[in-house]
Enzyme design. Sequence first.
Site, short mmCIF file in Angstrom:
data_model
loop_
_atom_site.label_atom_id
_atom_site.label_comp_id
_atom_site.label_asym_id
_atom_site.label_seq_id
_atom_site.Cartn_x
_atom_site.Cartn_y
_atom_site.Cartn_z
N ASP A 81 0.85 -1.05 0.18
CA ASP A 81 -0.08 -0.08 0.03
C ASP A 81 0.80 1.43 0.05
O ASP A 81 2.18 1.17 0.24
CB ASP A 81 -1.11 -0.12 1.16
CG ASP A 81 -2.22 0.75 1.35
OD1 ASP A 81 -2.39 1.18 0.02
OD2 ASP A 81 -2.69 1.08 2.15
N GLY A 181 -8.89 7.63 7.52
CA GLY A 181 -9.32 7.79 8.99
C GLY A 181 -10.81 8.21 9.11
O GLY A 181 -11.51 7.97 8.17
N THR A 233 -8.39 2.18 9.35
CA THR A 233 -8.62 2.88 10.79
C THR A 233 -9.74 2.18 11.75
O THR A 233 -9.77 1.95 12.65
CB THR A 233 -8.92 4.34 10.65
OG1 THR A 233 -7.96 4.99 9.86
CG2 THR A 233 -8.76 4.96 11.98
#
Length: 280
Positions: A81, A181, A233
């Site tokens: 990633d 997030g 997240t």
Amino acid sequence: MLVNLKTLLTKAYIDKRAVGSFNVYSYETIHGVCKAIKITEKPAIISFGASYMKNMSLECVKSIVDEAVKDMPEDTVLHLDHCRDLKIIKAAIDAGFTSVMYDGSALDFEENIKNTKDVVDMAHAENVSVEAELGKVALGDYSNETDIDSKQAFTNPSSAAEFAERTNIDALAVSIGTVHGMYKGEPNIRIDILKEINAATDIPLVLHGGSGTPKKTLIDCIKNGICKINVNTEISRYTVRKMYKAIEDEPNIHLSKLALLETEFVSESVSEYIRLFYRN
Ligand code: 13P
């Protein structure tokens, strides 16, 4: 079985499904994702961000994944990633990763194309797939992606078509309003822009920042070309909350038992996402 990203996403693209891509950074998180794949009997992507090389080496990730996928009938991808460093990308290819993401989103258009093309040449020679990004995904709350350029910039649909054609990438990460997030306010996901990108291109599209995005919006994204959805997240938050409760319930719990619980909690959270994304 480990396959490359192109193999996995080509089928999802035709079937209008999305494959979940879940970040791993430890033995427990790798086994948690693999357990979810086994439970759901659906494919998913094991995604190791270059920013987690403080936690594990590329070789260590590959060897744990090899052992974990041994008896797994579903296809799986081992993906690198967000990486801006071509040396690390080369090392991941050498270590046996089957897909890499070159993140040139902070660069200008021509420089992003040039570097992405270099990565495509290097990766395709080894049958490894390449994801690249155009536009910028903003940074929300509690994300671990703090070293990524975090200014929001929507992907321009006509530039996306040119970018995909000139680079020969296998998947394109787009920016349509999701954040890495949790959202600081109400999410404003621009399905209209996604529709334009999807109409202008003919490759699988990738949604970063899956955490906190309403389920209905995620389904809308899948209907409009998103074939890979990254989630990090939320899985961490779910697992940490459950571990906190486990420690509260049993303050003298042995660390080895806590590690097993961690794998279980990651698997619970990931299974839910896999079922949502890879619907029949
Ligand atoms: P979230 O942390 O918002 O789920 O995003 C993950 C991601 O996009 C990893 O590349």
